[in-house]
Motif scaffolding. Structure first.
Motif, mmCIF file in Angstrom:
data_model
loop_
_atom_site.group_PDB
_atom_site.id
_atom_site.type_symbol
_atom_site.label_atom_id
_atom_site.label_comp_id
_atom_site.label_asym_id
_atom_site.label_seq_id
_atom_site.Cartn_x
_atom_site.Cartn_y
_atom_site.Cartn_z
ATOM 1 N N ILE A 1 0.828 -1.202 0.000
ATOM 2 C CA ILE A 1 0.000 0.000 0.000
ATOM 3 C C ILE A 1 0.866 1.256 0.000
ATOM 4 C CG2 ILE A 1 -1.685 1.304 1.326
ATOM 5 C CD1 ILE A 1 -2.883 -1.131 0.039
ATOM 6 N N ALA A 2 1.953 1.235 0.778
ATOM 7 C CA ALA A 2 2.767 2.443 0.944
ATOM 8 C C ALA A 2 3.732 2.678 -0.213
ATOM 9 C CB ALA A 2 3.554 2.358 2.248
ATOM 10 N N LYS A 3 4.019 1.638 -0.988
ATOM 11 C CA LYS A 3 5.055 1.749 -2.022
ATOM 12 C C LYS A 3 4.803 2.882 -3.016
ATOM 13 C CE LYS A 3 7.588 -0.952 -5.466
ATOM 14 N NZ LYS A 3 7.752 -2.282 -6.101
ATOM 15 N N PRO A 4 3.616 2.994 -3.630
ATOM 16 C CA PRO A 4 3.406 4.092 -4.593
ATOM 17 C C PRO A 4 3.534 5.475 -3.958
ATOM 18 C CG PRO A 4 1.713 2.398 -4.829
ATOM 19 C CD PRO A 4 2.448 2.097 -3.563
ATOM 20 N N ALA A 5 3.147 5.604 -2.681
ATOM 21 C CA ALA A 5 3.200 6.918 -2.025
ATOM 22 C C ALA A 5 4.628 7.399 -1.828
ATOM 23 C CB ALA A 5 2.480 6.863 -0.687
ATOM 24 N N MET A 6 5.595 6.458 -1.783
ATOM 25 C CA MET A 6 6.990 6.848 -1.574
ATOM 26 C C MET A 6 7.588 7.516 -2.800
ATOM 27 S SD MET A 6 8.611 3.891 0.835
ATOM 28 C CE MET A 6 7.851 3.538 2.434
ATOM 29 N N GLN A 7 6.854 7.536 -3.910
ATOM 30 C CA GLN A 7 7.288 8.308 -5.064
ATOM 31 C C GLN A 7 7.108 9.808 -4.801
ATOM 32 O OE1 GLN A 7 5.085 6.859 -8.422
ATOM 33 N NE2 GLN A 7 5.897 4.780 -8.262
ATOM 34 N N TYR A 8 6.246 10.153 -3.842
ATOM 35 C CA TYR A 8 5.939 11.554 -3.548
ATOM 36 C C TYR A 8 6.399 11.980 -2.158
ATOM 37 C CZ TYR A 8 2.956 11.132 -7.650
ATOM 38 O OH TYR A 8 2.489 10.924 -8.921
ATOM 39 N N PHE A 9 6.376 11.038 -1.193
ATOM 40 C CA PHE A 9 6.782 11.357 0.178
ATOM 41 C C PHE A 9 8.006 10.529 0.552
ATOM 42 C CE2 PHE A 9 2.060 11.939 0.420
ATOM 43 C CZ PHE A 9 2.083 13.323 0.543
ATOM 44 N N PRO A 10 9.087 11.153 1.049
ATOM 45 C CA PRO A 10 10.230 10.385 1.549
ATOM 46 C C PRO A 10 9.781 9.497 2.718
ATOM 47 C CG PRO A 10 10.767 12.721 1.353
ATOM 48 C CD PRO A 10 9.285 12.600 1.167
ATOM 49 N N PRO A 11 10.479 8.379 2.959
ATOM 50 C CA PRO A 11 10.051 7.443 4.007
ATOM 51 C C PRO A 11 9.852 8.084 5.378
ATOM 52 C CG PRO A 11 11.729 6.427 2.648
ATOM 53 C CD PRO A 11 11.620 7.857 2.198
ATOM 54 N N TYR A 12 10.808 8.934 5.810
ATOM 55 C CA TYR A 12 10.680 9.551 7.130
ATOM 56 C C TYR A 12 9.431 10.421 7.214
ATOM 57 C CZ TYR A 12 15.193 8.231 9.157
ATOM 58 O OH TYR A 12 16.230 7.534 9.709
ATOM 59 N N LEU A 13 9.155 11.179 6.153
ATOM 60 C CA LEU A 13 7.982 12.045 6.151
ATOM 61 C C LEU A 13 6.703 11.220 6.143
ATOM 62 C CD1 LEU A 13 6.725 14.851 5.996
ATOM 63 C CD2 LEU A 13 6.998 14.769 3.508
#
Length: 267
Positions: A1-13
């Protein structure tokens, strides 16, 4: 679920928002856990902030299949730590089931290619160890203040630390907020409003009631659920060995979970 979002948000954020959202919503409903501030800070620092830093730094160095294999070592790490800190002794059947499940993880991920990537291996293993240590340290706290309150206060401590690290390493978050698309924001909503409060509250509740060596092996099903969601949501087409590995994992975990318990004599 989180993988596509990491294209826009860095992991820490992304992780910082994941922890901060439920903290802001739920903190008002639970009283301050007096006398436990240091313990909560310690678990948050070890099991969330430090763990994510080590794991994601390692993930940037090694390939994904290797990372899955090494992250799953949090299971035996947790069992070993629980043995020393909580005096929980695993049964022979649990150990055999754990070995079988790990064989399944190895089949599912394939033989890892680690040449020249030993720093990444060390970082990922350190992340797995710190997560397991945080989980074991959280178990006594769940008995004192309850699973939902524990989840809430760990979010209160972890969220700001992760956001601060994001500010240090990733810079001003405004640019990420502006460029993010609708799907990435829906992911943030899912992580913050559903996964973190519901999933982790359930996790700490189970930790409260059952021995670590009985609970931790369930985490070995994570590659299987990840496989299913990657097929359904991301349209991936994995090879047949992946399905064989998933079957072996479920079989090994099933050996651990479905054990007969002796009934106590009633007199």
């Amino acid at each position: 679920i989180a993988k596509p979002a990491m294209q826009y948000f860095p992991p820490y954020l992304l992780m910082g928002m994941r922890f901060t959202i439920p903290a802001l919503i739920l903190v008002w409903w639970f009283p301050l856990p007096k006398g436990l501030y240091f313990d909560l800070f310690k678990v948050s620092l070890i099991g969330s902030t430090l763990q994510y830093g080590l794991t994601y730094t390692g993930l940037n160095i090694i390939d994904a299949s290797s990372a899955v294999l090494f992250v799953m070592l949090e299971v035996p790490f947790g069992i070993i730590i629980a043995f020393f800190l909580l005096k929980e002794v695993p049964t022979i059947k649990n150990i055999v089931g754990l070995i079988i499940a790990f064989i399944g993880v190895f089949i599912l991920t394939g033989a890892p290619n680690l040449e020249g990537k030993y720093i990444g291996v060390l970082l990922t293993l350190s992340g797995a160890f710190t997560w397991a240590l945080g989980a074991v340290l959280a178990k006594p706290l769940s008995k004192k203040i309850g699973a939902f309150a524990l989840m809430t206060w760990l979010c209160v401590f972890s969220g700001p630390m992760l956001l601060f690290l994001s500010l240090v390493f990733d810079g001003n978050p405004i640019s990420y907020f502006i460029s993010a698309n609708l799907n990435s924001w829906l992911t943030v909503i899912f992580l913050g409003f559903f996964l973190q409060p519901v999933g982790y509250a359930a996790w700490y509740y189970v930790l409260k009631k059952y021995p670590i060596n009985k609970v931790m092996p369930v985490l070995l099903i994570l590659p299987v659920t990840g496989l299913i969601t990657s097929i359904l949501l991301l349209g991936e087409d994995p090879p047949k060995q992946v399905f064989l590995g998933g079957f072996v994992i479920i079989f090994g975990v099933g050996m651990i979970l479905f054990t007969r318990t002796k009934k106590k004599d009633r007199r």
